[in-house]
Design a protein around this motif. Structure first.
Motif, PDB file in Angstrom:
ATOM      1  N   ALA A 131       0.830  -1.210   0.000  1.00  0.00           N
ATOM      2  CA  ALA A 131       0.000   0.000   0.000  1.00  0.00           C
ATOM      3  C   ALA A 131       0.865   1.262   0.000  1.00  0.00           C
ATOM      4  N   SER A 132       2.094   1.130   0.520  1.00  0.00           N
ATOM      5  CA  SER A 132       2.988   2.298   0.518  1.00  0.00           C
ATOM      6  C   SER A 132       3.824   2.359  -0.763  1.00  0.00           C
ATOM      7  N   GLY A 133       3.538   1.436  -1.702  1.00  0.00           N
ATOM      8  CA  GLY A 133       4.206   1.497  -3.012  1.00  0.00           C
ATOM      9  C   GLY A 133       5.367   0.540  -3.178  1.00  0.00           C
ATOM     10  N   HIS A 134       5.673  -0.229  -2.131  1.00  0.00           N
ATOM     11  CA  HIS A 134       6.817  -1.138  -2.192  1.00  0.00           C
ATOM     12  C   HIS A 134       6.593  -2.215  -3.258  1.00  0.00           C
ATOM     13  N   LYS A 135       7.564  -2.380  -4.158  1.00  0.00           N
ATOM     14  CA  LYS A 135       7.522  -3.380  -5.242  1.00  0.00           C
ATOM     15  C   LYS A 135       6.316  -3.186  -6.177  1.00  0.00           C
ATOM     16  N   MET A 136       5.769  -2.001  -6.186  1.00  0.00           N
ATOM     17  CA  MET A 136       4.585  -1.789  -7.024  1.00  0.00           C
ATOM     18  C   MET A 136       4.937  -1.069  -8.324  1.00  0.00           C
ATOM     19  N   ASN A 137       6.213  -0.842  -8.530  1.00  0.00           N
ATOM     20  CA  ASN A 137       6.611  -0.138  -9.757  1.00  0.00           C
ATOM     21  C   ASN A 137       6.992  -1.116 -10.869  1.00  0.00           C
ATOM     22  N   ASN A 138       6.665  -2.380 -10.672  1.00  0.00           N
ATOM     23  CA  ASN A 138       6.904  -3.350 -11.749  1.00  0.00           C
ATOM     24  C   ASN A 138       5.669  -4.240 -11.895  1.00  0.00           C
ATOM     25  N   THR A 139       5.687  -5.059 -12.921  1.00  0.00           N
ATOM     26  CA  THR A 139       4.519  -5.932 -13.158  1.00  0.00           C
ATOM     27  C   THR A 139       4.843  -7.394 -12.845  1.00  0.00           C
ATOM     28  N   ASN A 140       5.880  -7.624 -12.032  1.00  0.00           N
ATOM     29  CA  ASN A 140       6.197  -9.002 -11.663  1.00  0.00           C
ATOM     30  C   ASN A 140       5.028  -9.615 -10.898  1.00  0.00           C
ATOM     31  N   PRO A 141       4.608 -10.794 -11.288  1.00  0.00           N
ATOM     32  CA  PRO A 141       3.444 -11.385 -10.598  1.00  0.00           C
ATOM     33  C   PRO A 141       3.788 -11.760  -9.160  1.00  0.00           C
ATOM     34  N   PRO A 142       2.793 -11.713  -8.272  1.00  0.00           N
ATOM     35  CA  PRO A 142       3.040 -12.122  -6.888  1.00  0.00           C
ATOM     36  C   PRO A 142       3.128 -13.645  -6.801  1.00  0.00           C
ATOM     37  N   GLN A 143       3.701 -14.093  -5.706  1.00  0.00           N
ATOM     38  CA  GLN A 143       3.716 -15.542  -5.469  1.00  0.00           C
ATOM     39  C   GLN A 143       2.806 -15.835  -4.283  1.00  0.00           C
ATOM     40  N   PHE A 144       1.977 -16.827  -4.430  1.00  0.00           N
ATOM     41  CA  PHE A 144       1.139 -17.272  -3.313  1.00  0.00           C
ATOM     42  C   PHE A 144       1.779 -18.539  -2.761  1.00  0.00           C
ATOM     43  N   ASP A 145       2.392 -18.388  -1.617  1.00  0.00           N
ATOM     44  CA  ASP A 145       3.247 -19.439  -1.063  1.00  0.00           C
ATOM     45  C   ASP A 145       2.465 -20.246  -0.014  1.00  0.00           C
ATOM     46  N   PHE A 146       2.240 -21.524  -0.326  1.00  0.00           N
ATOM     47  CA  PHE A 146       1.464 -22.397   0.561  1.00  0.00           C
ATOM     48  C   PHE A 146       2.355 -23.274   1.441  1.00  0.00           C
ATOM     49  N   SER A 147       3.590 -22.887   1.610  1.00  0.00           N
ATOM     50  CA  SER A 147       4.521 -23.760   2.340  1.00  0.00           C
ATOM     51  C   SER A 147       4.177 -23.876   3.826  1.00  0.00           C
ATOM     52  N   ILE A 148       3.541 -22.885   4.401  1.00  0.00           N
ATOM     53  CA  ILE A 148       3.201 -22.956   5.831  1.00  0.00           C
ATOM     54  C   ILE A 148       1.809 -23.535   6.018  1.00  0.00           C
ATOM     55  N   SER A 149       0.847 -23.004   5.311  1.00  0.00           N
ATOM     56  CA  SER A 149      -0.523 -23.519   5.402  1.00  0.00           C
ATOM     57  C   SER A 149      -0.965 -23.963   4.011  1.00  0.00           C
ATOM     58  N   LYS A 150      -1.653 -25.108   3.958  1.00  0.00           N
ATOM     59  CA  LYS A 150      -2.078 -25.619   2.656  1.00  0.00           C
ATOM     60  C   LYS A 150      -3.277 -24.858   2.113  1.00  0.00           C
ATOM     61  N   GLN A 151      -3.958 -24.102   3.001  1.00  0.00           N
ATOM     62  CA  GLN A 151      -5.160 -23.401   2.557  1.00  0.00           C
ATOM     63  C   GLN A 151      -4.954 -21.898   2.396  1.00  0.00           C
ATOM     64  N   PHE A 152      -4.059 -21.361   3.213  1.00  0.00           N
ATOM     65  CA  PHE A 152      -3.918 -19.899   3.241  1.00  0.00           C
ATOM     66  C   PHE A 152      -2.474 -19.512   2.912  1.00  0.00           C
ATOM     67  N   PRO A 153      -2.283 -18.910   1.751  1.00  0.00           N
ATOM     68  CA  PRO A 153      -0.911 -18.636   1.314  1.00  0.00           C
ATOM     69  C   PRO A 153      -0.329 -17.331   1.867  1.00  0.00           C
TER      70      PRO A 153
END
Lengths: 199, 725
Positions: free
Chosen positions: B698-720
């Motif tokens: 929300a403060s603009g961090h990493k928002m100046n590119n179009t790299n897709p986010p990663q949804f990482d399920f390594s800790i919880s299988k339901q909530f990344p």
């Protein structure tokens, strides 16, 4: 997206374009684009006859890990020659897609189910959307023949192929443990061309 | 010319140089068919089961032009895939088959180090079979499993023969259960002998004698399990392991006699300890550079179908872990057998299936035992009082007047008849649900799609119909005995859990494309809301029954007990409702995050020149269309209520802030739970990380590119965890 036989589209630099049923290990880094290669015209055409079979087999055997016998190629290509689309550059075969279309009757409704059996593009000709074009053209023909959905399998490790199909709107439908003879897992991908609630 | 094996499925005859095949699409097809009588009789002694088809081909070719091909209509894709070109290493795997070098074989005078090496390699074969491979390529790739009489070394012979007996039990368990993967052929016996003519007691006696003989030869006293075991003691440990494993299989084979299961459990605990020490003493194994010298790698590939899947034996360390996991999971199955009520069995089976610590756990053997035991003869544990178990479960769950002995309606023969009819109706579906829980997680997903939701939809309709009929009976007595939605609530509660699990399974196998996450979380949020409502409805039903019963039993001890039971149940539903609310907040957090990231061009929907996003949505939720309740949410509703494509680009940061706030409120809720489950701890960790990420975004961090986010399920299988790049 507009595609015709002479299109040379270069904006997509991510497709590995050797897919299905399984591909040999791809190098981590793609070879750099060859501007000379890109400037040459690429011609797309459907399968003409047996004289092209050997070239197709050679190409697939070079890039796919699954060992297919000549009977497998003949099963697909001779039954659905118009769904075997080939890409050539200066007379040399540089890419091919081999597909199937099964017509079936479900609940008194005719349904066509397409299957992309093999896809390969020569390494030095990748990153020009040739794979995407081949798949696109084959699906267009399937649609003309009444196809409602297209399926295929891809190795879970074949990121390039998964990206190619994902960009075209395919979604993963099922996970298949140790699907290939090399014991690698696969995803079954599907592209839905008709509404699920049409009937 | 190709030779045709009459036992093979392949029916196509190859011609050169040019052929054309019959085509559905090509009108210019010419087909030539070989008359059966044209096929010449066998003339080659060396290929007694082959026929010389030269003349048949010549005859058929007369009518063919160049480029045409002989084709039999029944030659299918499977035939094509199975066909091999004889002698071609790429398709004819069997031509690469190696013969075992048996010059030395398993000698009587093998060193103890060599014996340990051979025994450990056999354990690797067992573990590799458990991974879903065939017996031919694993345990029976050891020449001496088929020819144990040729083994000159007493220890190896005894170990091998016991292993063969164990394999028979395991193979049968897998075969009975039918929960192996579709492509696996673990239960095929390939006509191998499993020493059926040798009685279990003879094997046990041979083992005991061999251990005694070896110990007395080496002056060994019964070894304690300790860290500094000698070479000889380590060898004895391996014999003890196979001895214990054989006891376990014999005891498990005694099912459904539950009295043997506790002894089996105790032996499994012993076996797990032995495996730990065997792992530590693998260093005593002699180094082997060529396993074929000892008879390994002599798989008879001719027994397998054409183009068999390649198999490599697991390394010893991985094999030891695999065997340990298998035994632990079988012990868990026995733990489930200890329960004496349906609720506990169902919950334990669900946990067994859903909460594997490692990927692919529980493995096929443990799942096979579970399936064979809990669904024995289509009844839970073979218990023919299954309907009574179900009745108790429903009574415990929502206490309907039709099952409450203090209500007037429960005594009516008409009520009893209806209740029994309902229980008979639902039994098959309940067993079907238990079956699906024994499948691998990947197959659970497809089974839910194909059959389970359809069956549950019917079960829900049945429950509704029975509720209506029972309600009519109840109304005749008093308004308090109204039978409104009791059975439906029971079915719906479990159905909603399964629906949630179905969508979350898609995350486990990474089935969803990034652009689909939005509608998946949107639907999940809806289902969680339905679960909350269902819980509240059940609370009301419990209260209504309790009130009705209370009025009748004033002053009695039963009244106090009922009140206490009710309070406990209501409290449980309250806790669940609070937790579900937290999960809903988290889902909304993801929705806002995805919307913000979409506005930042980090999540891009495919162009859909072919197909449509709508079709993807419909297919994802198509299995829910079998259900009348909860009402399926159609794509139009998704578009109207929350379509991601309608957002205002200026709202990007607002969305990201909103996401952070939802995660923050969820965190506060989780913090307020006094005793958190391991899953709740994991979710809390994920939520904390997402709060930070969304604040930064929300403060603009990493928002100046179009790299897709990663949804990482390594800790919880339901909530990344959402990661930005």
């Amino acid at each position: 997206m507009s595609i015709n036989n002479s299109d040379i589209l270069i904006e997509d630099s991510k497709n590995s374009e050797a897919t299905n049923s399984s591909s040999k290990d791809q190098p981590n880094t793609q070879p750099p684009n060859d501007p000379i290669v890109q400037s040459k015209e690429i011609v797309y055409h459907s399968y003409h006859g047996e004289e092209e079979l050997e070239g197709i087999m050679q190409l697939m055997q070079e890039y796919l890990s699954e060992p297919y016998s000549i009977y497998t190629y003949r099963y697909f290509i001779n039954n659905w020659p118009q769904l075997c689309i080939m890409a050539s550059c200066e007379g040399k075969l540089i890419g091919t897609v081999v597909c199937q279309l099964e017509q079936m009757r479900i609940d008194d409704v005719d349904t066509g189910k397409g299957y992309i059996a093999m896809l390969a593009v020569r390494e030095e000709f990748r990153k020009q959307r040739i794979g995407t074009t081949l798949v696109y053209k084959s699906i267009q023909k399937m649609i003309e023949l009444g196809c409602e959905e297209v399926i295929l399998e891809a190795e879970v490790t074949n990121k390039g192929a998964l990206r190619l199909y994902s960009n075209m709107g395919f979604i993963k439908d099922r996970y298949l443990h140790r699907y290939y003879l090399n014991a690698v897992d696969a995803w079954r991908l599907k592209l839905f061309l008709k509404s699920a609630y049409k009937n | 010319m190709a030779l045709r094996n009459t036992t093979n499925q392949s029916k196509e005859l190859e011609l050169t140089p040019k052929t054309t095949q019959e085509s559905q699409c090509n009108p210019n097809i010419k087909t030539a068919t070989i008359p059966d009588q044209a096929i010449a009789p066998s003339i080659q002694d060396i290929f007694s089961d082959y026929e010389n088809i030269t003349e048949a081909i010549r005859t058929a070719c007369i009518e063919l032009d160049l480029g045409e091909m002989i084709h039999v209509d029944s030659f299918t894709l499977l035939d094509g895939m199975s066909a091999i070109e004889l002698g071609d290493a790429k398709t004819d795997e069997k031509c690469t088959q190696k013969e075992a070098i048996l010059e030395s074989g398993i000698r009587e005078d093998m060193s103890d180090g060599e014996v340990i090496a051979v025994l450990d390699q056999l354990l690797c074969c067992l573990a590799t079979w458990l991974e879903g491979n065939t017996l031919v390529q694993t345990v029976f790739s050891f020449y001496y499993t088929v020819n144990s009489d040729d083994i000159q070394n007493r220890i190896v012979r005894c170990f091998t023969r016991t292993l063969v007996k164990i394999m028979f039990s395991f193979k049968e368990a897998v075969h009975r259960a039918g929960v192996q993967e579709e492509e696996d052929a673990m239960d095929l016996s390939f006509n191998y002998s499993f020493l059926e003519d040798i009685q279990p007691n003879a094997i046990k006696e041979e083992l005991a004698n061999t251990i005694e003989w070896y110990c007395s030869n080496k002056n060994l006293s019964p070894a304690n399990l300790m860290d500094d075991l000698t070479l000889e003691e380590s060898l004895v440990l391996r014999l003890r392991l196979i001895q214990v494993l054989y006891s376990v299989t014999c005891l498990l084979d005694m099912f459904p006699d539950l009295s043997f299961m506790e002894t089996a459990y105790s032996h499994i605990t012993d076996a797990i300890k032995l495996i730990a020490f065997i792992s530590k003493t693998h260093c005593y194994a002699s180094e082997v550079t060529q396993w074929s010298v000892y008879g390994f790698g002599s798989s008879d590939l001719t027994l397998l179908p054409p183009n068999p899947r390649k198999t490599s034996l697991l390394p010893f360390n991985e094999s030891a872990v695999c065997l340990k996991y298998s035994l632990e999971d079988i012990a868990s199955v026995i733990s489930i057998l200890r329960h004496d009520n349906f609720r506990a069995i169902y919950q334990a089976t669900t946990s067994f299936s859903k909460d594997p610590i490692e990927k692919f756990r529980p493995n096929v053997l443990a799942r096979s035992y579970l399936k064979s035991m809990i669904c024995y003869r289509e009844h839970l544990f073979g218990n023919f009082q299954f309907d009574i178990w179900l009745k108790d479960e429903i009574k415990f769950f929502c206490n309907p007047p039709s099952l409450n002995s203090t209500s007037k309606m429960s005594a009516k023969p008409q009520t009893r008849k209806l209740v029994n009819l309902f229980l008979t109706h639902v039994q098959d579906t309940v067993i079907e649900v238990m079956h699906y829980l024994c499948l691998s997680r990947a197959r659970q997903y497809t089974t839910l799609q194909q059959t389970i939701f359809q069956s549950l939809g019917q079960m829900l309709a049945d429950a509704d119909s029975f509720d209506v009929q029972l309600h009519k009976i109840g109304e005749q007595f008093s308004p308090q005995e109204a039978h409104t939605g009791y059975y439906v609530s029971w079915v719906l509660y479990h159905l909603l859990q399964i629906m949630t699990d179905y969508l979350q399974l898609g995350f486990e196998y990474d089935l969803y494309s990034l652009f689909e996450y939005h509608y998946i979380f949107w639907y999940l949020e809806y289902l969680l809301g339905c679960r909350q409502s269902c819980g509240e409805m059940i609370q009301n039903l419990l209260a209504a029954t309790s009130e009705a019963v209370g009025k009748k039993g004033k002053g009695s001890g039963a009244k106090k007990r009922n009140k206490k039971d009710l309070e406990t149940k209501v409290q449980a539903f309250d806790s669940e409702r609070i937790f579900l609310n937290i999960l809903r907040l988290i889902n909304i957090g993801y929705l806002r995050a995805i919307e913000g990231l979409k506005l930042a061009n980090k999540i891009i929907c495919p162009e859909f020149d072919l197909g449509k996003k709508e079709y993807c949505y419909e297919q994802r939720f198509l299995p829910f269309s079998y259900l009348s309740t909860p009402s399926p949410l159609l794509y139009e509703k998704y578009v109207k209520n929350s379509d991601i494509d309608q957002l205002n680009p200026e709202d990007r940061d607002k969305m990201l802030q909103s996401s952070s706030k939802h995660f923050q409120v969820a965190k506060t809720g989780l913090d307020n739970i006094d005793v958190k489950s391991p899953e709740q701890e994991k979710i809390l960790k994920v939520v904390k990380m997402n709060i930070v990420t969304m604040n930064l975004a929300a403060s603009g961090h990493k928002m100046n590119n179009t790299n897709p986010p990663q949804f990482d399920f390594s800790i919880s299988k339901q909530f990344p965890i959402i990661r930005l790049f």
